[in-house]
Scaffold this motif. Structure first.
Motif, short mmCIF file in Angstrom:
data_model
loop_
_atom_site.label_atom_id
_atom_site.label_comp_id
_atom_site.label_asym_id
_atom_site.label_seq_id
_atom_site.Cartn_x
_atom_site.Cartn_y
_atom_site.Cartn_z
N LEU A 52 45.90 42.94 25.06
CA LEU A 52 45.47 44.30 25.36
C LEU A 52 44.37 44.69 24.39
CD1 LEU A 52 48.92 46.06 25.95
CD2 LEU A 52 47.31 45.25 27.68
N VAL A 83 49.82 37.97 26.80
CA VAL A 83 49.20 39.24 27.21
C VAL A 83 48.32 39.72 26.07
CG1 VAL A 83 49.58 41.61 27.95
CG2 VAL A 83 51.17 39.81 28.67
N LEU A 126 42.56 44.14 29.71
CA LEU A 126 43.83 43.42 29.75
C LEU A 126 43.60 42.00 30.24
CD1 LEU A 126 47.28 44.61 30.99
CD2 LEU A 126 46.29 42.57 32.01
#
Length: 437
Positions: free
Chosen positions: A64, A62, A88
């Protein structure tokens, strides 16, 4: 022969009274905690861990990226729009790629090989512990025999001195007795040193403290092995290294086949956009990864998001190879497979020869054991004759003691021969990957 076995049993019974001594079984068990054994266990565990790593497609990732967006006609002018945004990206592995799958197969085979190899490494270390224990025990027993011989030489020298002083023997006889005594004393010093060295080798390798208690050894049971050709065939079918090599040749060929197949990387992508919000969904057929991305404004600080119509895009991208990298990789893998095959053929011939040589060494030692048993029977007959002559006054007590020492040595030699035969049998079994017990 019954008398020899009786005397042999007496020697074993006497040795059994050394309570607290390091036993052979304790020595064999301690070999499993030696540095060599722990190193082999670490290699096996590492191979298992690497197998797990290679077969794991990976964790989701992930990313961000919070940020600030400002839209204005000039750098210093009042912004028409400003907002706090967020980007994202999520990447989810859905499985192993073809290349990773083959690497996982290699890692799995390596783990299986190391696991199977570990058992035979431990058996080899047990054989080493057996040999070191026997060497230390033999040096201990030899030292005691030498000490007994030195005592008899001292008595013989004292008799030679008495006879020379009385004029019943020559000076040459006295000098010969003195020379025998000096040699016996030198041998005794060497025997004591050899005993200390052998004990040091044993206890240092096992990694335990020497308790200075005499070692105890009993005669091993006589066991058999298959014939040489059968033992060699057994080894070729069960040797972990040969099996590992055969599997690796197959895997390398599979790698070569995968490299030669036409499989261009394909990426499928779906994307949308609406009022400053964008997102996408992608899947790579070669990478086996699903990608999700989003980029948009979360909080508007000035103005509002631009009103744009909903846009949807769908596409497929295909990367076409323009060079001959795949051909080069295929050729490299083909040569690697051929090299591994030749190495396996060489290892097969070497193992077959090693097993046959180990088998012949065991047969020779087993024949020596039988010969030593016959020597015990002959020594017992001679001892009985000397005992009878001593009882009739035809032999001295010193001659009887010398005959007894020779007989004891013959019994000891038979025990050593039996133990050496067992060591050679164990060595042949370990070499052939054949059950030892």
């Amino acid at each position: 022969m019954p008398a020899a076995r009786f005397l042999f049993g007496i020697l074993l019974l006497i040795s059994a009274f050394h309570a607290g001594a390091l036993s052979l079984e304790e020595s064999l068990a301690a070999s499993g905690f030696s540095t060599d054994a722990r190193s082999a266990e670490v290699r096996a565990k590492s191979a298992t861990i690497l197998e797990g790593i290679a077969s794991f497609p990976g964790d989701p990732i992930v990313i961000l990226e919070p940020g600030y967006r400002r839209i204005a006609t000039e750098v210093t002018s009042i912004p028409q729009q400003s907002a706090l945004g967020l980007s994202l990206t999520l990447t989810i592995p859905l499985g192993l790629t073809e290349d990773d799958r083959l690497k996982a197969l290699f890692a799995s085979e390596e783990a299986a090989f190391r696991g199977e190899e570990l058992g035979w490494i431990i058996e080899g270390l047990r054989l080493k512990a057996y040999s070191l224990y026997v060497a230390a025990w033999a040096a201990q027993a030899e030292s005691k025999f030498i000490a007994r011989g030195t005592q008899l030489s001292e008595e013989e020298f004292a008799i030679a001195q008495t006879l020379w002083k009385s004029g019943t023997s020559s000076y040459t006889d006295l000098r010969n007795a003195e020379e025998d005594l000096n040699q016996a004393r030198s041998a005794e010093l060497y025997g004591l040193m050899n005993e200390r060295v052998r004990r040091l080798e044993l206890f240092s390798w096992l990694g335990i403290a020497d308790d200075a208690v005499p070692l105890v050894m009993v005669a091993p049971a006589v066991k058999d092995l298959p014939k040489g050709p059968e033992l060699a065939a057994w080894a070729l079918n069960r040797d972990p290294a040969l099996k590992d090599s055969a599997v690796k040749v197959s895997l390398i060929k599979e790698q070569a086949a995968a490299a030669s197949r036409f499989s261009p990387p394909i990426l499928v992508k779906l994307a949308f956009a609406k009022d400053g919000q964008t997102g996408s969904l992608s899947f790579g057929a070669e990478t086996r990864k699903l990608g999700i991305s989003y980029d948009g404004s979360l909080i508007s600080l000035e103005g509002g998001p631009a009103q744009t119509p909903f846009t949807f895009n769908a596409g497929v991208s295909i990367a076409l190879e323009t060079g001959n990298a795949a051909n080069r990789q295929t050729e490299s893998l083909r040569l690697a497979a051929e090299a591994e095959r030749l190495r396996r053929e060489s290892a097969t011939a070497s193992l077959s020869l090693a097993v046959r040589q180990a088998f012949q060494a065991w047969k020779r030692s087993d024949d020596a054991r039988s010969q030593a048993e016959r020597a015990v029977a002959l020594s017992m007959e001679i001892l009985a004759t000397v005992q009878a002559r001593t009882a009739n006054g035809l032999a001295t007590s010193l001659e009887l003691a010398r005959a007894q020492l020779i007989t004891d040595r013959a019994v000891y030699g038979a025990l050593v021969s039996a133990i050496e035969a067992e060591i050679f049998r164990r060595n042949a079994a370990v070499t052939a990957r054949y059950p030892i017990e």
